[in-house]
Design a protein around this motif. Sequence first.
Motif, PDB file in Angstrom:
ATOM      1  N   GLY A 114       0.807  -1.206   0.000  1.00 19.01           N
ATOM      2  CA  GLY A 114       0.000   0.000   0.000  1.00 19.01           C
ATOM      3  C   GLY A 114       0.843   1.260   0.000  1.00 19.01           C
ATOM      4  N   ILE A 115       1.944   1.247   0.779  1.00 18.00           N
ATOM      5  CA  ILE A 115       2.849   2.397   0.802  1.00 18.00           C
ATOM      6  C   ILE A 115       3.458   2.603  -0.583  1.00 18.00           C
ATOM      7  CG2 ILE A 115       4.990   3.328   1.776  1.00 18.00           C
ATOM      8  CD1 ILE A 115       4.317   1.726   4.349  1.00 18.00           C
ATOM      9  N   ASP A 116       3.892   1.515  -1.215  1.00 17.31           N
ATOM     10  CA  ASP A 116       4.471   1.621  -2.560  1.00 17.31           C
ATOM     11  C   ASP A 116       3.446   2.150  -3.560  1.00 17.31           C
ATOM     12  OD1 ASP A 116       7.044   0.795  -1.955  1.00 17.31           O
ATOM     13  OD2 ASP A 116       6.619  -1.323  -2.294  1.00 17.31           O
ATOM     14  N   GLU A 117       2.188   1.721  -3.417  1.00 19.56           N
ATOM     15  CA  GLU A 117       1.152   2.191  -4.332  1.00 19.56           C
ATOM     16  C   GLU A 117       0.951   3.701  -4.202  1.00 19.56           C
ATOM     17  OE1 GLU A 117      -3.508   1.233  -5.554  1.00 19.56           O
ATOM     18  OE2 GLU A 117      -2.721   0.538  -3.637  1.00 19.56           O
ATOM     19  N   VAL A 118       0.912   4.203  -2.969  1.00 20.45           N
ATOM     20  CA  VAL A 118       0.774   5.646  -2.762  1.00 20.45           C
ATOM     21  C   VAL A 118       1.960   6.388  -3.363  1.00 20.45           C
ATOM     22  CG1 VAL A 118       0.710   7.468  -1.016  1.00 20.45           C
ATOM     23  CG2 VAL A 118      -0.664   5.405  -0.699  1.00 20.45           C
ATOM     24  N   CYS A 119       3.175   5.875  -3.150  1.00 21.44           N
ATOM     25  CA  CYS A 119       4.372   6.554  -3.668  1.00 21.44           C
ATOM     26  C   CYS A 119       4.395   6.551  -5.193  1.00 21.44           C
ATOM     27  CB  CYS A 119       5.626   5.882  -3.112  1.00 21.44           C
ATOM     28  SG  CYS A 119       5.931   6.198  -1.350  1.00 21.44           S
ATOM     29  N   ARG A 120       3.991   5.461  -5.812  1.00 22.18           N
ATOM     30  CA  ARG A 120       3.971   5.425  -7.278  1.00 22.18           C
ATOM     31  C   ARG A 120       2.974   6.438  -7.835  1.00 22.18           C
ATOM     32  NH1 ARG A 120       4.178  -0.203  -6.391  1.00 22.18           N
ATOM     33  NH2 ARG A 120       1.924  -0.376  -6.737  1.00 22.18           N
ATOM     34  N   ALA A 176       4.168   9.954   7.586  1.00 26.95           N
ATOM     35  CA  ALA A 176       5.074   8.827   7.319  1.00 26.95           C
ATOM     36  C   ALA A 176       5.160   8.535   5.831  1.00 26.95           C
ATOM     37  CB  ALA A 176       4.601   7.590   8.078  1.00 26.95           C
ATOM     38  N   LEU A 177       4.037   8.653   5.126  1.00 32.14           N
ATOM     39  CA  LEU A 177       4.038   8.412   3.685  1.00 32.14           C
ATOM     40  C   LEU A 177       4.904   9.435   2.948  1.00 32.14           C
ATOM     41  CD1 LEU A 177       0.275   7.541   3.105  1.00 32.14           C
ATOM     42  CD2 LEU A 177       2.212   5.961   2.941  1.00 32.14           C
ATOM     43  N   VAL A 181      -3.396   9.993  -1.807  1.00 34.61           N
ATOM     44  CA  VAL A 181      -4.285   9.374  -0.814  1.00 34.61           C
ATOM     45  C   VAL A 181      -5.744   9.712  -1.115  1.00 34.61           C
ATOM     46  CG1 VAL A 181      -4.972   9.425   1.615  1.00 34.61           C
ATOM     47  CG2 VAL A 181      -2.554   9.214   1.003  1.00 34.61           C
ATOM     48  N   LEU A 182      -6.032  10.991  -1.356  1.00 34.36           N
ATOM     49  CA  LEU A 182      -7.411  11.390  -1.643  1.00 34.36           C
ATOM     50  C   LEU A 182      -7.913  10.747  -2.928  1.00 34.36           C
ATOM     51  CD1 LEU A 182      -7.270  15.193  -0.690  1.00 34.36           C
ATOM     52  CD2 LEU A 182      -8.358  13.337   0.615  1.00 34.36           C
ATOM     53  N   GLY A 228     -10.680   3.530  -6.251  1.00 31.33           N
ATOM     54  CA  GLY A 228     -11.258   2.230  -5.956  1.00 31.33           C
ATOM     55  C   GLY A 228     -10.381   1.337  -5.100  1.00 31.33           C
ATOM     56  N   SER A 229      -9.267   1.857  -4.560  1.00 33.85           N
ATOM     57  CA  SER A 229      -8.403   1.050  -3.702  1.00 33.85           C
ATOM     58  C   SER A 229      -8.850   1.186  -2.266  1.00 33.85           C
ATOM     59  CB  SER A 229      -6.952   1.502  -3.842  1.00 33.85           C
ATOM     60  OG  SER A 229      -6.453   1.218  -5.119  1.00 33.85           O
ATOM     61  N   ASP A 230      -8.658   0.108  -1.493  1.00 31.08           N
ATOM     62  CA  ASP A 230      -9.006   0.126  -0.081  1.00 31.08           C
ATOM     63  C   ASP A 230      -7.755   0.465   0.706  1.00 31.08           C
ATOM     64  OD1 ASP A 230     -10.052  -0.201   2.404  1.00 31.08           O
ATOM     65  OD2 ASP A 230     -10.209  -2.384   2.307  1.00 31.08           O
TER      66      ASP A 230
END
Length: 309
Positions: free
Chosen positions: A11-17, A133-134, A291-292, A299-301
């Motif tokens: 999930g962290i990697d998805e936000v960063c990408r 943290a993100l 994040v928003l 559509g990601s949880d």
Amino acid sequence: MLSIDDLGAEGIDEVCRLADHFTEVSQRPIPKVPALRGKTVAMMFYEDSTRTRLSFEVAARRLSADVMGFNVSSSSVNKGESVRDTVATISAMGADAIVVRHRSAGVPRQVAGWTGACVVNAGDGWHEHPTQALLDCYTIRDRLGSVAGRRIVILGDIKHSRVARSGVMAFTALGAKVTLVAPPTLLPPAVESWPVDVGFSLDDVLGDCDVVYGLRVQSERQSEALVPSLREYTAQWGLTVDRAARLAPDALVMHPGPVNRGVEIAPEVLDQPNATLNEQVRHGVAVRMAVLYLLLAGGSDLGPEVDAP
């Protein structure tokens, strides 16, 4: 999105990408996309904030969302209105997401149980600050290529720091080695259960770290004197000019802000090229856009499912 633990490494990697894309958007002459047009993001801040609140507002507007402000000092909170009733009012006005900061731990999770809107934890007491943290992970990734394998020293008032708690979760999830350095009175209870090393001397770890992450001494959260004086704190645990000179050339100096200049970090150190404070602020906008977007359009949880009332 209530906790870093809800994300995990993937999930962290998805936000960063996704933040990579929104960083590019923010560099355009008109830094705006229509991704959240028609959505409303409410800011529910019960504590003072500059960086977090402004960056969430900028992030929402750059995604073309409407922003609903909430000022505690001029609200019905001063007439005795409860958090739950305030949430009900904001929800009734059609908020799609509520960004919550509160002095008490656990309030964002309670809010998530009182509304059908998405809820983002923007800091709750001593507990967590997941979007900080993100953006810190994103900053390290941007500067050093990866968080994995990095040696990160978190320095200062760890006991009262929600940033430290979320940071430890995020950094260790991505494979970093974290060392906490603080006077014994500023370490949290049960720190031995944290996935970190603990030290009491900054001088012992300076030559062997990739990141020094300074934390503010939070006098407003302390009910007793936990250090003899700020001068003595600086002498033993402050990142002075002499100590900073012992860092590796590419080692980063980070801080979530606001900084007590001359206490935890010397002013001259903050002006050096390896200090990332302004980069963290800039990256915070792109990360909060990510994040928003993921919560309201992707559509990601990003957190546990919470039943609406």
